[in-house]
Design an enzyme around this catalytic site. Structure first.
Site, short mmCIF file in Angstrom:
data_model
loop_
_atom_site.label_atom_id
_atom_site.label_comp_id
_atom_site.label_asym_id
_atom_site.label_seq_id
_atom_site.Cartn_x
_atom_site.Cartn_y
_atom_site.Cartn_z
CG ASP A 1 -11.04 -8.38 3.15
OD1 ASP A 1 -9.71 -8.80 3.01
OD2 ASP A 1 -11.17 -7.10 3.35
CB CYS B 1 -4.99 4.01 7.03
SG CYS B 1 -5.19 4.68 5.12
NE ARG C 1 -8.56 6.96 3.37
CZ ARG C 1 -8.49 5.40 3.22
NH1 ARG C 1 -8.75 4.62 4.38
NH2 ARG C 1 -7.87 4.65 2.03
CB CYS D 1 -29.32 -8.67 12.52
SG CYS D 1 -27.74 -8.74 13.46
CB CYS E 1 -25.68 -6.09 19.29
SG CYS E 1 -27.33 -6.62 19.80
CB CYS F 1 -33.25 -10.52 18.51
SG CYS F 1 -32.95 -8.59 17.75
CB CYS G 1 -1.06 0.04 1.18
SG CYS G 1 -1.99 1.31 1.07
CB CYS H 1 -19.69 -8.70 10.85
SG CYS H 1 -18.37 -9.10 9.94
#
Length: 384
Positions: A288, A33, A149, A337, A359, A331, A29, A341
């Site tokens: 990723d 950052c 950045r 939802c 959450c 929930c 890169c 993740c």
């Protein structure tokens, strides 16, 4: 002709890999950052390797085999590091290979996420001619963007990004903005939205930042769930009058879920198996955020895509999305939802099972957005 035989869908015990996220320059890169999660990770399986650029041989193998496997489509997305550091000739070769190995009627799409520093007219000619979608990282006005950045010399990059956006616009290249929400901008939703609208940017993706140290403590740039929830709710109010012409990905993903469609973000999917990451050397991973030795699925130079798709490790990773949590089970938003993740559900011992860190933010924006979105969907539905 591909080197691999056709394998019927019925043989596969897990869903097909619908798209690829490719890292042609991997952890290379031209920025530094402060909040980058990908560079200098302890879990990086290639940490000791200085040269991390995809060879033409690996690229050709990747394009040939994936287009054969993915017919009648073929979706390629490029990230980094900074993917443009692979060089314009690399991507010109990519398009040449896609033409060579794509079959009649196959729909091939390309996208790239870039910090914008290398973008010039030559890049834009490629993007324009082959209808690439370009995602540009821009965290807001100069003082917000330049807080974290920075380039390798510690200088702000805002002006360079603005020049890239102007170049894309001049060349009529389709692009959107990816904005990381950090301590620099999360408290300024109105200013941020007004800034993007002043640039005429109609496609915006906000990415909440949550990174932690080895003890599980949030790093200084990490936002809280409460901050993220307030940001989303205030931004929703700003966006609602503009909803026909401005596209904010997260809000449209909620609408997709309510309409019974599969949302564009994997965060809202029931399982984590829609795409795969291809590293510079052809190694394949399920996500990723989990480019780690324990999650390696195979290598495009050694394995076929049906073999990779069927790997037990892929099924295991996909199932981590559905690890039950008592709060999730009761929930009212669980069907939208799906637990959030997995990256945000790891505890400090690198175990799945916690509640998603955000959450409380999800609950706040669901409560606010679902009623008006449902009404809008009902109004737009065709008469029965």
């Amino acid at each position: 002709m591909s080197a691999f035989p056709i394998v019927a869908n019925s043989v596969e015990s897990t869903p097909r890999i619908q798209s690829l996220l490719i890292k042609p320059a991997s952890a290379v890169c031209n920025l530094d950052c402060s909040y980058c999660f990908y560079l200098d990770r302890d879990a990086d399986p290639y940490k000791a390797l200085p040269a991390r650029r995809m060879t033409v041989e690996t690229l050709e193998r990747l394009v040939d085999t994936y287009l054969f496997y993915s017919y009648p489509t073929g979706t390629f997305a490029f990230q980094g590091g900074e993917p443009t550091l692979a060089g314009l000739p690399f991507f010109e070769k990519l398009v040449e290979l896609q033409k060579r190995y794509g079959r009649n009627g196959q729909e091939v799409s390309n996208s790239i996420q870039t910090n914008g520093l290398a973008i010039n007219d030559a890049w834009c000619r490629l993007f324009k001619e082959y209808h690439w979608l370009v995602g540009v990282s821009l965290d807001g006005p100069e003082e917000m963007h330049d807080r974290y950045r920075l380039d390798r010399q510690g200088r702000g990059t805002w002006r360079a990004v603005m020049n890239a956006i102007e170049c894309l616009r001049k060349n009529a290249v389709e692009f959107n903005v990816l904005c990381v929400l950090s301590r620099a901008n999360v408290a300024q939703p109105r200013q941020l939205y007004a800034f993007f609208r002043s640039l005429g940017i109609d496609y915006i993706q906000y990415i909440p930042l949550a990174e932690f140290d080895g003890l599980g403590q949030p790093l200084p740039f990490t936002i809280t769930p409460e901050e993220y929830g307030r940001f989303l709710c205030e931004t929703f109010d700003l966006w609602w009058p503009d909803r026909r012409r401005v596209h904010i990905r997260y809000f449209e993903n909620i609408a997709e879920a309510l309409a019974g469609q599969r949302p564009g973000t994997c965060t809202m999917h029931e399982t984590c198996d829609s795409y795969a990451v291809v590293e510079y050397n052809g190694d394949v991973y399920p996500c990723d955020f989990f480019v780690e030795r324990d999650w390696k699925l195979g290598n495009v130079n050694l394995d076929s895509w049906p073999e990779i798709a069927r790997r037990q490790r892929r099924r295991q990773f996909a199932a981590n999305k559905t690890v039950p949590h008592p709060t999730c089970q009761v929930c009212e938003y669980q069907s939208i939802c799906h637990g959030g993740c997995p990256k945000h559900r790891y505890d400090r011992h690198r175990q799945f099972g916690d509640l998603d860190y955000f959450c409380a933010a999800y609950k706040a924006i669901f409560a606010k957005s679902i009623p008006p979105l449902k009404k809008e969907l009902a109004r737009l539905a065709p008469p029965r």
